[in-house]
Design a protein around this motif. Sequence first.
Motif, mmCIF file in Angstrom:
data_model
loop_
_atom_site.group_PDB
_atom_site.id
_atom_site.type_symbol
_atom_site.label_atom_id
_atom_site.label_comp_id
_atom_site.label_asym_id
_atom_site.label_seq_id
_atom_site.Cartn_x
_atom_site.Cartn_y
_atom_site.Cartn_z
ATOM 1 N N ASP A 147 0.852 -1.206 0.000
ATOM 2 C CA ASP A 147 0.000 0.000 0.000
ATOM 3 C C ASP A 147 0.881 1.248 0.000
ATOM 4 O OD1 ASP A 147 -3.074 -0.839 1.191
ATOM 5 O OD2 ASP A 147 -1.447 -2.204 1.668
ATOM 6 N N GLU A 169 -5.067 7.615 0.638
ATOM 7 C CA GLU A 169 -5.477 6.867 1.827
ATOM 8 C C GLU A 169 -4.342 6.748 2.832
ATOM 9 O OE1 GLU A 169 -7.019 2.869 1.364
ATOM 10 O OE2 GLU A 169 -7.534 2.819 3.489
ATOM 11 N N GLU A 170 -3.131 6.529 2.353
ATOM 12 C CA GLU A 170 -2.048 6.247 3.297
ATOM 13 C C GLU A 170 -1.283 7.484 3.753
ATOM 14 O OE1 GLU A 170 -2.666 3.586 4.364
ATOM 15 O OE2 GLU A 170 -3.600 2.555 2.693
ATOM 16 N N ASP A 187 -6.520 5.865 -4.021
ATOM 17 C CA ASP A 187 -6.409 4.642 -3.222
ATOM 18 C C ASP A 187 -5.341 3.786 -3.897
ATOM 19 O OD1 ASP A 187 -6.606 2.310 -1.788
ATOM 20 O OD2 ASP A 187 -8.767 2.468 -1.541
ATOM 21 N N LEU A 219 -4.131 0.928 -3.198
ATOM 22 C CA LEU A 219 -4.427 -0.514 -3.206
ATOM 23 C C LEU A 219 -5.813 -0.670 -2.584
ATOM 24 C CD1 LEU A 219 -4.119 -3.559 -3.245
ATOM 25 C CD2 LEU A 219 -2.347 -3.405 -1.515
ATOM 26 N N ASP A 220 -6.809 -0.835 -3.417
ATOM 27 C CA ASP A 220 -8.168 -1.025 -2.916
ATOM 28 C C ASP A 220 -8.446 -2.520 -2.915
ATOM 29 O OD1 ASP A 220 -10.701 -0.003 -2.013
ATOM 30 O OD2 ASP A 220 -11.504 -0.725 -3.917
ATOM 31 N N THR A 260 -7.057 -4.315 0.115
ATOM 32 C CA THR A 260 -5.843 -4.733 0.832
ATOM 33 C C THR A 260 -6.006 -6.091 1.506
ATOM 34 O OG1 THR A 260 -5.112 -2.482 1.223
ATOM 35 C CG2 THR A 260 -4.318 -4.109 2.759
#
Length: 271
Positions: free
Chosen positions: A45, A68-69, A84, A86-87, A89
């Motif tokens: 991610d 997101e991160e 995102d 990695l959607d 995870t």
Amino acid sequence: MDLSDDTLAGMEQVARDAGALLLRYFRRPLAVSYKGVANLITEADTASEHLIRERLAPIVPDAAFLGEESGGELSLSGMSWVVDPLDGTTNFAHGFPWFSVSIALVEHGVPVRGVVYHPVLDELYAATAEAGAFRNGVPISVSTTGSLVDALLTTGFYYHKGGELARQIALFERAHQRVQTIRRPGSAALDLAYVAAGHFEAFWEQGLSPWDVAAGYLLVQEAGGRVSDYAGRPVRIGEGETLASNGYLHDEMVVLLRGVRGSTSPAAPSL
Ligand code: IPD
Ligand code: CA
Ligand code: CA
């Protein structure tokens, strides 16, 4: 702001490169930590978001960044990237090959370009406001199915497992009585892309964040579908409830969702 025709092409290349990076980590030993109970984050991610952030910056240099991160914010007065990296995870961490990269360019809070990339299938979904939606360059459109009994639906349950979960399960059961069947694949961005491409008739989930839905909303709208909250009202990205459909079934989906919107909501009439 005027965007060049190259903007979408640039986003597509970044999504493909992030997808290739994810595949290098997939089904290999992976450093995993937890953002909350059952809410994972992996080194993939973080690496994916790093690559995306760096590579998007020159495409629209003034755009804000919300990922997101790494966080950030959505500019309501200008352009923002909403990412995102990695959607899906949880799927990824278990070696289940259903996950995606989602990148949107958002102007005044409204998505104007969006890409969702499924690296395992090498499917790139892309949309530009008022210019249609495409999979690997071929136009896509929502399904024309007009009866719930013929509909394949998709949904998701958010990580929090408090009292809300019972309501979500009740809704799942209620919907299941009326439709062909329901899936819970585990990547909201792909759920939306697959509504856009006509494989699912509708998708609903509550508690999604802007990065889960920004690109997907544009895909569904540009493919001829409809996006709203559970009551059928216009919804902005990350505003709590998502109902996306092929349009033909939207009003029936609103009726279906009404009965479980809250403990004070009236029971939905039978369809
Ligand atoms: C999750 C996925 C899942 C949805 C969750 C999301 P993540 O995103 O989209 O399908 O049900 O609500 O948070 O955490 O894998 O990026
Ligand atoms: Ca997500
Ligand atoms: Ca994610």
